[in-house]
Design a protein around this motif. Structure first.
Motif, PDB file in Angstrom:
ATOM      1  N   LYS A  53       0.801  -1.213   0.000  1.00 29.80           N
ATOM      2  CA  LYS A  53       0.000   0.000   0.000  1.00 29.80           C
ATOM      3  C   LYS A  53       0.845   1.278   0.000  1.00 29.80           C
ATOM      4  CE  LYS A  53      -3.720  -2.443   0.037  1.00 29.80           C
ATOM      5  NZ  LYS A  53      -4.477  -2.613  -1.232  1.00 29.80           N
ATOM      6  N   LYS A  54       0.210   2.353  -0.451  1.00 30.17           N
ATOM      7  CA  LYS A  54       0.872   3.651  -0.558  1.00 30.17           C
ATOM      8  C   LYS A  54       0.573   4.565   0.639  1.00 30.17           C
ATOM      9  CE  LYS A  54       0.545   3.493  -5.603  1.00 30.17           C
ATOM     10  NZ  LYS A  54      -0.048   4.127  -6.820  1.00 30.17           N
ATOM     11  N   MET A  55      -0.305   4.108   1.516  1.00 31.82           N
ATOM     12  CA  MET A  55      -0.669   4.935   2.666  1.00 31.82           C
ATOM     13  C   MET A  55      -1.059   4.056   3.845  1.00 31.82           C
ATOM     14  SD  MET A  55      -3.692   7.799   2.913  1.00 31.82           S
ATOM     15  CE  MET A  55      -4.538   8.093   4.475  1.00 31.82           C
ATOM     16  N   LEU A  56      -0.632   4.470   5.036  1.00 29.71           N
ATOM     17  CA  LEU A  56      -1.038   3.852   6.293  1.00 29.71           C
ATOM     18  C   LEU A  56      -1.945   4.825   7.034  1.00 29.71           C
ATOM     19  CD1 LEU A  56      -0.777   1.726   8.608  1.00 29.71           C
ATOM     20  CD2 LEU A  56       1.198   3.044   9.415  1.00 29.71           C
ATOM     21  N   LEU A  57      -3.130   4.367   7.411  1.00 35.26           N
ATOM     22  CA  LEU A  57      -4.072   5.158   8.199  1.00 35.26           C
ATOM     23  C   LEU A  57      -4.327   4.389   9.486  1.00 35.26           C
ATOM     24  CD1 LEU A  57      -5.873   7.731   8.161  1.00 35.26           C
ATOM     25  CD2 LEU A  57      -7.712   6.279   7.291  1.00 35.26           C
ATOM     26  N   ALA A  58      -3.856   4.929  10.612  1.00 40.37           N
ATOM     27  CA  ALA A  58      -3.868   4.157  11.847  1.00 40.37           C
ATOM     28  C   ALA A  58      -4.612   4.848  12.977  1.00 40.37           C
ATOM     29  CB  ALA A  58      -2.436   3.873  12.294  1.00 40.37           C
ATOM     30  N   ASP A  59      -5.366   4.053  13.711  1.00 39.53           N
ATOM     31  CA  ASP A  59      -5.925   4.463  14.987  1.00 39.53           C
ATOM     32  C   ASP A  59      -4.766   4.539  15.996  1.00 39.53           C
ATOM     33  OD1 ASP A  59      -7.825   4.777  17.151  1.00 39.53           O
ATOM     34  OD2 ASP A  59      -7.539   2.651  17.579  1.00 39.53           O
ATOM     35  N   MET A  60      -4.966   5.217  17.113  1.00 36.40           N
ATOM     36  CA  MET A  60      -3.901   5.319  18.123  1.00 36.40           C
ATOM     37  C   MET A  60      -4.140   4.423  19.332  1.00 36.40           C
ATOM     38  SD  MET A  60      -2.436   8.625  20.269  1.00 36.40           S
ATOM     39  CE  MET A  60      -3.977   8.832  21.187  1.00 36.40           C
ATOM     40  N   LYS A  63     -13.075   9.781  10.732  1.00 39.88           N
ATOM     41  CA  LYS A  63     -11.977   8.912  10.291  1.00 39.88           C
ATOM     42  C   LYS A  63     -12.143   8.547   8.816  1.00 39.88           C
ATOM     43  CE  LYS A  63     -10.601   6.970  14.736  1.00 39.88           C
ATOM     44  NZ  LYS A  63     -10.099   5.772  15.437  1.00 39.88           N
ATOM     45  N   VAL A  64     -13.387   8.289   8.424  1.00 40.27           N
ATOM     46  CA  VAL A  64     -13.657   8.026   7.008  1.00 40.27           C
ATOM     47  C   VAL A  64     -13.335   9.265   6.181  1.00 40.27           C
ATOM     48  CG1 VAL A  64     -15.460   7.512   5.317  1.00 40.27           C
ATOM     49  CG2 VAL A  64     -15.406   6.284   7.500  1.00 40.27           C
ATOM     50  N   GLN A  65     -13.717  10.425   6.676  1.00 44.75           N
ATOM     51  CA  GLN A  65     -13.445  11.666   5.947  1.00 44.75           C
ATOM     52  C   GLN A  65     -11.954  11.901   5.816  1.00 44.75           C
ATOM     53  OE1 GLN A  65     -15.985  13.411   4.458  1.00 44.75           O
ATOM     54  NE2 GLN A  65     -14.252  14.360   3.382  1.00 44.75           N
ATOM     55  N   ALA A  66     -11.190  11.545   6.844  1.00 46.59           N
ATOM     56  CA  ALA A  66      -9.734  11.666   6.764  1.00 46.59           C
ATOM     57  C   ALA A  66      -9.188  10.784   5.648  1.00 46.59           C
ATOM     58  CB  ALA A  66      -9.102  11.286   8.097  1.00 46.59           C
ATOM     59  N   LEU A  67      -9.736   9.580   5.534  1.00 41.97           N
ATOM     60  CA  LEU A  67      -9.335   8.671   4.456  1.00 41.97           C
ATOM     61  C   LEU A  67      -9.607   9.304   3.099  1.00 41.97           C
ATOM     62  CD1 LEU A  67      -8.530   5.863   3.309  1.00 41.97           C
ATOM     63  CD2 LEU A  67     -10.876   5.128   3.739  1.00 41.97           C
ATOM     64  N   VAL A  68     -10.784   9.887   2.937  1.00 37.30           N
ATOM     65  CA  VAL A  68     -11.162  10.524   1.675  1.00 37.30           C
ATOM     66  C   VAL A  68     -10.285  11.741   1.396  1.00 37.30           C
ATOM     67  CG1 VAL A  68     -13.011  11.737   0.453  1.00 37.30           C
ATOM     68  CG2 VAL A  68     -13.546   9.691   1.807  1.00 37.30           C
ATOM     69  N   ASP A  69     -10.145  12.603   2.388  1.00 38.21           N
ATOM     70  CA  ASP A  69      -9.389  13.848   2.212  1.00 38.21           C
ATOM     71  C   ASP A  69      -7.930  13.590   1.852  1.00 38.21           C
ATOM     72  OD1 ASP A  69     -11.664  15.229   2.890  1.00 38.21           O
ATOM     73  OD2 ASP A  69     -11.028  15.681   4.944  1.00 38.21           O
ATOM     74  N   ILE A  70      -7.300  12.702   2.590  1.00 42.76           N
ATOM     75  CA  ILE A  70      -5.859  12.493   2.405  1.00 42.76           C
ATOM     76  C   ILE A  70      -5.567  11.779   1.092  1.00 42.76           C
ATOM     77  CG2 ILE A  70      -3.769  11.467   3.385  1.00 42.76           C
ATOM     78  CD1 ILE A  70      -5.095  11.786   6.167  1.00 42.76           C
ATOM     79  N   THR A  71      -6.386  10.797   0.744  1.00 42.96           N
ATOM     80  CA  THR A  71      -6.145  10.111  -0.530  1.00 42.96           C
ATOM     81  C   THR A  71      -6.334  11.064  -1.704  1.00 42.96           C
ATOM     82  OG1 THR A  71      -8.434   9.268  -0.487  1.00 42.96           O
ATOM     83  CG2 THR A  71      -6.694   7.779   0.264  1.00 42.96           C
ATOM     84  N   GLN A  72      -7.341  11.933  -1.625  1.00 43.38           N
ATOM     85  CA  GLN A  72      -7.548  12.904  -2.701  1.00 43.38           C
ATOM     86  C   GLN A  72      -6.379  13.871  -2.793  1.00 43.38           C
ATOM     87  OE1 GLN A  72     -11.392  14.724  -2.016  1.00 43.38           O
ATOM     88  NE2 GLN A  72     -12.509  12.991  -2.892  1.00 43.38           N
ATOM     89  N   ARG A  73      -5.894  14.300  -1.644  1.00 41.59           N
ATOM     90  CA  ARG A  73      -4.760  15.225  -1.622  1.00 41.59           C
ATOM     91  C   ARG A  73      -3.497  14.588  -2.186  1.00 41.59           C
ATOM     92  NH1 ARG A  73      -3.877  16.186   3.939  1.00 41.59           N
ATOM     93  NH2 ARG A  73      -1.916  15.058   3.915  1.00 41.59           N
ATOM     94  N   LEU A  74      -3.293  13.311  -1.904  1.00 44.30           N
ATOM     95  CA  LEU A  74      -2.102  12.611  -2.379  1.00 44.30           C
ATOM     96  C   LEU A  74      -2.245  12.114  -3.815  1.00 44.30           C
ATOM     97  CD1 LEU A  74      -1.271  10.430   0.775  1.00 44.30           C
ATOM     98  CD2 LEU A  74      -0.199  12.592   0.091  1.00 44.30           C
ATOM     99  N   GLY A  75      -3.484  12.120  -4.318  1.00 37.40           N
ATOM    100  CA  GLY A  75      -3.713  11.626  -5.669  1.00 37.40           C
ATOM    101  C   GLY A  75      -3.636  10.118  -5.782  1.00 37.40           C
ATOM    102  N   ILE A  76      -4.060   9.432  -4.716  1.00 38.41           N
ATOM    103  CA  ILE A  76      -4.068   7.973  -4.729  1.00 38.41           C
ATOM    104  C   ILE A  76      -5.491   7.476  -4.527  1.00 38.41           C
ATOM    105  CG2 ILE A  76      -1.695   7.836  -3.865  1.00 38.41           C
ATOM    106  CD1 ILE A  76      -2.813   7.149  -1.111  1.00 38.41           C
ATOM    107  N   MET A  77      -5.687   6.184  -4.712  1.00 36.19           N
ATOM    108  CA  MET A  77      -7.009   5.582  -4.551  1.00 36.19           C
ATOM    109  C   MET A  77      -7.185   5.071  -3.124  1.00 36.19           C
ATOM    110  SD  MET A  77      -8.199   5.944  -7.597  1.00 36.19           S
ATOM    111  CE  MET A  77      -9.643   4.867  -7.625  1.00 36.19           C
ATOM    112  N   GLN A  78      -8.438   4.940  -2.694  1.00 37.44           N
ATOM    113  CA  GLN A  78      -8.688   4.348  -1.384  1.00 37.44           C
ATOM    114  C   GLN A  78      -8.211   2.903  -1.334  1.00 37.44           C
ATOM    115  OE1 GLN A  78     -12.718   5.067   0.025  1.00 37.44           O
ATOM    116  NE2 GLN A  78     -12.689   7.158  -0.757  1.00 37.44           N
ATOM    117  N   ALA A  79      -8.154   2.261  -2.485  1.00 42.40           N
ATOM    118  CA  ALA A  79      -7.634   0.894  -2.560  1.00 42.40           C
ATOM    119  C   ALA A  79      -6.149   0.833  -2.237  1.00 42.40           C
ATOM    120  CB  ALA A  79      -7.881   0.316  -3.950  1.00 42.40           C
ATOM    121  N   ASP A  80      -5.472   1.982  -2.256  1.00 43.54           N
ATOM    122  CA  ASP A  80      -4.037   2.044  -1.960  1.00 43.54           C
ATOM    123  C   ASP A  80      -3.748   2.223  -0.475  1.00 43.54           C
ATOM    124  OD1 ASP A  80      -3.279   1.918  -4.706  1.00 43.54           O
ATOM    125  OD2 ASP A  80      -3.702   4.067  -4.916  1.00 43.54           O
ATOM    126  N   VAL A  81      -4.788   2.165   0.370  1.00 43.06           N
ATOM    127  CA  VAL A  81      -4.646   2.461   1.793  1.00 43.06           C
ATOM    128  C   VAL A  81      -4.705   1.187   2.630  1.00 43.06           C
ATOM    129  CG1 VAL A  81      -5.642   3.675   3.767  1.00 43.06           C
ATOM    130  CG2 VAL A  81      -5.660   4.746   1.505  1.00 43.06           C
TER     131      VAL A  81
END
Length: 291
Positions: A76-83, A216-234
């Motif tokens: 994957k191109k991105m890690l999205l983690a809970d703390m 948290k879902v919105q963070a996934l959407v926002d960051i992937t759009q900003r990075l120009g990657i797909m949600q499938a890349d997370v």
């Protein structure tokens, strides 16, 4: 094609080669590739086995985790983690509550909220209210004396970033904690709730809007759009009910030592491995881990 990953606790390292070969033969798999001796191995299979979850249950009794996922785009191109209870061992609000003398009561509410039995926002407001009057310096004291990191967290973030991935820490906890944890583990950004303070003491409230499941879902959407990657890349990882939204939308959603209600809704469940398991399921061998 699908990839089957078998792994166990890195402290126990009890993955039996005979077990790997037996399952590979039963499922018509390709040659086994060992990602770490006695700890993690993978092989490819042509189709999803009908007895997948029966085998998973049997392997759980042997302290072995089983993950089956599409072979394509595993890395994957991105890690999205809970703390809380994910990148750290504790729930930060429970630790603050213990300092305030209401630890057991708050811990019970936290457990019920994380298992999906209570509304997250309402439960957060109730718990934060019980912290009213706690001196602000207690936060630093808790960070210094009570918070410990989940094994494998640094290796997970560092290795993924070394291969070009972006790392974001998104928590229903508090910015006073995520800022320290994100800096220590190398996350690129962090998002959380802000505890309100007046006259050097907690007011018993948090800033609005509250960061919960939808945020948290919105963070996934926002960051992937900003990075120009797909949600499938997370690759997303969490343990509580408020993580289910991001776990469901990410390309790979990992329930790590998660609450029963969370595990029931996730296909990738890690109960015996630590955070390095998230590297193994992407095909990284221990020899390339950044430590």
């Amino acid at each position: 094609m699908l990839t089957v990953t078998l792994l166990t606790s890195p402290t126990e390292r009890r993955l039996d080669a005979a077990l790997v070969d037996s399952l590979r033969n039963a499922w018509g798999g390709g040659d086994a590739l060992w990602l770490a001796v006695d700890e993690a191995a993978e092989f490819s299979i042509p189709a999803l086995p009908d007895n997948r979850w029966n085998v998973w249950e049997d392997l759980q009794r042997a302290c072995v985790d089983l993950v089956i996922q599409p072979s394509d785009n595993r890395r994957k191109k991105m890690l999205l983690a809970d703390m809380d209870s994910t990148m750290i061992r504790q729930e930060c609000i429970d630790e603050l509550a213990d300092e305030a003398g209401v630890g057991a009561h708050v811990a019970d509410i936290t457990a019920r909220a994380m298992n999906g039995e209570l509304n997250f926002e309402a439960a957060l407001i109730e718990r934060v209210g019980l912290l009213k009057g706690l001196p602000e310096p207690i936060i630093e004291q808790v960070l210094d004396q009570r918070i410990t990191y989940m094994p494998g967290g640094y290796e997970l973030v560092a290795t993924m970033k070394a291969h070009g991935a972006y790392a974001a820490l998104v928590s229903g906890g508090f910015t006073a904690f995520t800022a320290r944890v994100a800096a220590a583990l190398g996350f690129d950004e962090n998002r959380a709730n802000t505890l309100l303070v007046a006259d050097g003491k907690l007011t018993g409230d948090v800033a609005r809007p509250i960061l919960g499941k939808e945020a948290k879902v919105q963070a996934l959407v926002d960051i992937t759009q900003r990075l120009g990657i797909m949600q499938a890349d997370v690759l997303a990882v969490g343990d509580g009910a408020n993580d289910l939204g991001m776990l469901g939308q990410a390309g790979s959603g990992v329930a790590l030592h998660a609450k029963p209600a969370v595990q029931a809704q996730c296909d990738i469940r890690i109960n015996h491995g630590d955070l390095t398991a998230l590297l193994f399921i992407q095909g990284y061998g221990r020899d390339v881990f950044i430590t």
